[in-house]
Write a protein that holds these residues in place. Structure first.
Motif, PDB file in Angstrom:
ATOM      1  N   PRO A  77      87.798 -55.028  70.770  1.00 56.12           N
ATOM      2  CA  PRO A  77      86.412 -54.738  71.180  1.00 56.12           C
ATOM      3  C   PRO A  77      85.829 -53.588  70.364  1.00 56.12           C
ATOM      4  CG  PRO A  77      87.831 -55.017  73.091  1.00 56.12           C
ATOM      5  CD  PRO A  77      88.743 -54.964  71.897  1.00 56.12           C
ATOM      6  N   PHE A  78      84.536 -53.679  70.112  1.00 56.94           N
ATOM      7  CA  PHE A  78      83.851 -52.603  69.378  1.00 56.94           C
ATOM      8  C   PHE A  78      83.632 -51.413  70.309  1.00 56.94           C
ATOM      9  CE2 PHE A  78      82.653 -56.409  67.019  1.00 56.94           C
ATOM     10  CZ  PHE A  78      82.851 -55.992  65.712  1.00 56.94           C
ATOM     11  N   VAL A  79      83.863 -50.223  69.789  1.00 60.25           N
ATOM     12  CA  VAL A  79      83.691 -49.003  70.575  1.00 60.25           C
ATOM     13  C   VAL A  79      82.645 -48.095  69.925  1.00 60.25           C
ATOM     14  CG1 VAL A  79      84.792 -46.943  71.496  1.00 60.25           C
ATOM     15  CG2 VAL A  79      86.065 -49.098  71.438  1.00 60.25           C
ATOM     16  N   ASN A  80      82.927 -47.639  68.717  1.00 60.55           N
ATOM     17  CA  ASN A  80      82.034 -46.682  68.050  1.00 60.55           C
ATOM     18  C   ASN A  80      80.776 -47.327  67.477  1.00 60.55           C
ATOM     19  OD1 ASN A  80      83.676 -44.102  68.145  1.00 60.55           O
ATOM     20  ND2 ASN A  80      85.154 -45.471  67.183  1.00 60.55           N
ATOM     21  N   ILE A  81      80.898 -48.556  66.974  1.00 57.65           N
ATOM     22  CA  ILE A  81      79.755 -49.194  66.318  1.00 57.65           C
ATOM     23  C   ILE A  81      78.581 -49.411  67.272  1.00 57.65           C
ATOM     24  CG2 ILE A  81      79.003 -51.398  65.320  1.00 57.65           C
ATOM     25  CD1 ILE A  81      81.515 -51.341  63.596  1.00 57.65           C
ATOM     26  N   PRO A  82      78.789 -49.899  68.515  1.00 55.63           N
ATOM     27  CA  PRO A  82      77.642 -50.019  69.425  1.00 55.63           C
ATOM     28  C   PRO A  82      76.962 -48.680  69.708  1.00 55.63           C
ATOM     29  CG  PRO A  82      79.467 -51.339  70.218  1.00 55.63           C
ATOM     30  CD  PRO A  82      80.003 -50.498  69.097  1.00 55.63           C
ATOM     31  N   LYS A  83      77.756 -47.617  69.810  1.00 60.06           N
ATOM     32  CA  LYS A  83      77.185 -46.283  70.036  1.00 60.06           C
ATOM     33  C   LYS A  83      76.369 -45.846  68.809  1.00 60.06           C
ATOM     34  CE  LYS A  83      81.019 -44.771  73.004  1.00 60.06           C
ATOM     35  NZ  LYS A  83      82.163 -43.830  73.128  1.00 60.06           N
ATOM     36  N   MET A  84      76.923 -46.085  67.625  1.00 58.17           N
ATOM     37  CA  MET A  84      76.200 -45.766  66.395  1.00 58.17           C
ATOM     38  C   MET A  84      74.891 -46.534  66.323  1.00 58.17           C
ATOM     39  SD  MET A  84      79.101 -45.666  63.393  1.00 58.17           S
ATOM     40  CE  MET A  84      77.881 -45.179  62.164  1.00 58.17           C
ATOM     41  N   GLU A 117      79.377 -38.273  63.079  1.00 56.99           N
ATOM     42  CA  GLU A 117      80.593 -38.051  63.874  1.00 56.99           C
ATOM     43  C   GLU A 117      81.211 -39.376  64.315  1.00 56.99           C
ATOM     44  OE1 GLU A 117      81.694 -36.371  68.323  1.00 56.99           O
ATOM     45  OE2 GLU A 117      80.017 -35.447  67.249  1.00 56.99           O
ATOM     46  N   LEU A 118      80.371 -40.300  64.767  1.00 57.13           N
ATOM     47  CA  LEU A 118      80.859 -41.609  65.203  1.00 57.13           C
ATOM     48  C   LEU A 118      81.412 -42.415  64.032  1.00 57.13           C
ATOM     49  CD1 LEU A 118      78.051 -42.516  67.753  1.00 57.13           C
ATOM     50  CD2 LEU A 118      80.470 -42.128  68.297  1.00 57.13           C
ATOM     51  N   LEU A 119      80.803 -42.251  62.861  1.00 56.68           N
ATOM     52  CA  LEU A 119      81.320 -42.913  61.667  1.00 56.68           C
ATOM     53  C   LEU A 119      82.753 -42.463  61.392  1.00 56.68           C
ATOM     54  CD1 LEU A 119      80.836 -44.628  59.033  1.00 56.68           C
ATOM     55  CD2 LEU A 119      80.165 -42.470  57.951  1.00 56.68           C
ATOM     56  N   ILE A 157      80.484 -51.990  58.033  1.00 58.15           N
ATOM     57  CA  ILE A 157      79.372 -52.087  58.988  1.00 58.15           C
ATOM     58  C   ILE A 157      78.987 -50.710  59.506  1.00 58.15           C
ATOM     59  CG2 ILE A 157      78.762 -52.909  61.306  1.00 58.15           C
ATOM     60  CD1 ILE A 157      80.474 -55.435  60.610  1.00 58.15           C
ATOM     61  N   ALA A 158      79.989 -49.905  59.852  1.00 57.99           N
ATOM     62  CA  ALA A 158      79.707 -48.546  60.326  1.00 57.99           C
ATOM     63  C   ALA A 158      78.989 -47.742  59.246  1.00 57.99           C
ATOM     64  CB  ALA A 158      80.999 -47.857  60.734  1.00 57.99           C
ATOM     65  N   LYS A 159      79.398 -47.934  57.999  1.00 54.96           N
ATOM     66  CA  LYS A 159      78.754 -47.223  56.891  1.00 54.96           C
ATOM     67  C   LYS A 159      77.316 -47.684  56.712  1.00 54.96           C
ATOM     68  CE  LYS A 159      78.605 -44.313  53.517  1.00 54.96           C
ATOM     69  NZ  LYS A 159      78.621 -42.851  53.805  1.00 54.96           N
ATOM     70  N   TYR A 160      77.060 -48.974  56.903  1.00 56.87           N
ATOM     71  CA  TYR A 160      75.676 -49.472  56.812  1.00 56.87           C
ATOM     72  C   TYR A 160      74.801 -48.793  57.862  1.00 56.87           C
ATOM     73  CZ  TYR A 160      77.801 -53.340  54.129  1.00 56.87           C
ATOM     74  OH  TYR A 160      78.489 -54.090  53.223  1.00 56.87           O
ATOM     75  N   LEU A 161      75.318 -48.669  59.075  1.00 56.83           N
ATOM     76  CA  LEU A 161      74.551 -48.010  60.135  1.00 56.83           C
ATOM     77  C   LEU A 161      74.311 -46.541  59.809  1.00 56.83           C
ATOM     78  CD1 LEU A 161      76.238 -49.584  63.288  1.00 56.83           C
ATOM     79  CD2 LEU A 161      73.856 -49.880  62.582  1.00 56.83           C
TER      80      LEU A 161
END
Length: 234
Positions: free
Chosen positions: A114-121, A156-158, A185-189
Motif C-alpha cells: 500500500p502507498f503511504v508517503n505518496i498520497p500524503k505528498m 521530507e516525505l520524499l 513518482i515521488a520525485k515527480y510530485l
C-alpha cells in the motif's frame, strides 16, 4: 475599464483555466496510480496536448501585449509573471503525465505494498498548486509564503519514501524495478511542488516588485530582456 485592463483580465482567466486543467491532471494521475486505473491514467495523458496548446496561447498573448501595449510597472510585472506561471504549469502537466505513465506500468505488474508517503505528498502538492494559482488571481502575498513553507514537508516525505523503499530493496532485490518506479513518482510530485513554489515566488514579485531569491532584476532590465526576446521571434 481600459483596453489593457480588459486584456489583462482575459489573460488572468486563461491562466486560471490552465491551472484548473493541471490540477485535474495531477489529481487524476495520483488516483489512477492508487486505484490501478489504466483508463483514468490514459485520460490524463490524452489531455496533455490541450495543456500544451493553452500554454503556447498564453505566451503568445503575453508577447503581443508587451509589443503592442508597452505596459509599465505592475502591468509589466503581471504579464511577465503570467508567462512564467504558464511555463511552470505546463511542466507540472508533464509531470502529471509522467505519473500517469508509471501508473499504467504499475497497474500491470504485481502489487508491491500500500502507498503511504505518496498520497500524503500528493495531498500537500495539490493544495500548493491550487493555492499558488489562487494567490496569483487574488494577488495574495500571505498565501504565497504559506505555499513556500509547505515545500519543506513535501521534501521530507520524499526522503521518507526513498528510505522506506531502499529498505525494501535491500531485503528483496527482486522488487527493485517496482520500487524505482515508485521513487520516480515521488520525485515527480516533489518537482510539481517546486514549480508551485516558483509560482508563489513570482506572485510575490508581481505584487511587491521584489524577488525573494537570487538577485533582484529591475523592471527596466526585465523589459529590455523581453524586447530582445520579442525581436528574435520576428
Amino acid at each position: 475599464m481600459g483596453i489593457l485592463d480588459n486584456e489583462l483580465r482575459k489573460l488572468k482567466e486563461k491562466i486560471l483555466i490552465l491551472g484548473c486543467l493541471v490540477e485535474e491532471g495531477i489529481r487524476k494521475s495520483v488516483k489512477a496510480l492508487i486505484d490501478r486505473d489504466i483508463n483514468l491514467a490514459k485520460q490524463v495523458i490524452s489531455r496533455d496536448n490541450l495543456i500544451n496548446g493553452l500554454e503556447v496561447d498564453i505566451n503568445e498573448e503575453c508577447i503581443r501585449l508587451i509589443a503592442l501595449r508597452q505596459p509599465m510597472a505592475k502591468d509589466l510585472r503581471f504579464i511577465t509573471t503570467a508567462m512564467k506561471i504558464s511555463t511552470d504549469l505546463e511542466r507540472m502537466g508533464d509531470f502529471a503525465v509522467n505519473i500517469a505513465e508509471r501508473a499504467i506500468e504499475l497497474a500491470q505488474e504485481p502489487f508491491l505494498k500500500p502507498f503511504v508517503n505518496i498520497p500524503k505528498m500528493a495531498e500537500i502538492t495539490e493544495s500548493m498548486v491550487e493555492d499558488a494559482i489562487n494567490a496569483f488571481v487574488k494577488e495574495d502575498v500571505d498565501m504565497c509564503y504559506d505555499v513556500i513553507k509547505r515545500d519543506d514537508k513535501v521534501d521530507e516525505l520524499l526522503q521518507n519514501n526513498h528510505n522506506e523503499l531502499f529498505g525494501l530493496m535491500i531485503k528483496n532485490p527482486n522488487i527493485i524495478p517496482l520500487a524505482l518506479k515508485r521513487m520516480f513518482i515521488a520525485k515527480y510530485l516533489e518537482r510539481i511542488a517546486d514549480h508551485a513554489t516558483n509560482i508563489a515566488e513570482m506572485v510575490i514579485y508581481m505584487v511587491e516588485g521584489k524577488m525573494i531569491r537570487g538577485s533582484f532584476v529591475t523592471e527596466e532590465i526585465h523589459k529590455l530582456c523581453l524586447e530582445d526576446f520579442i525581436s528574435r521571434q520576428k
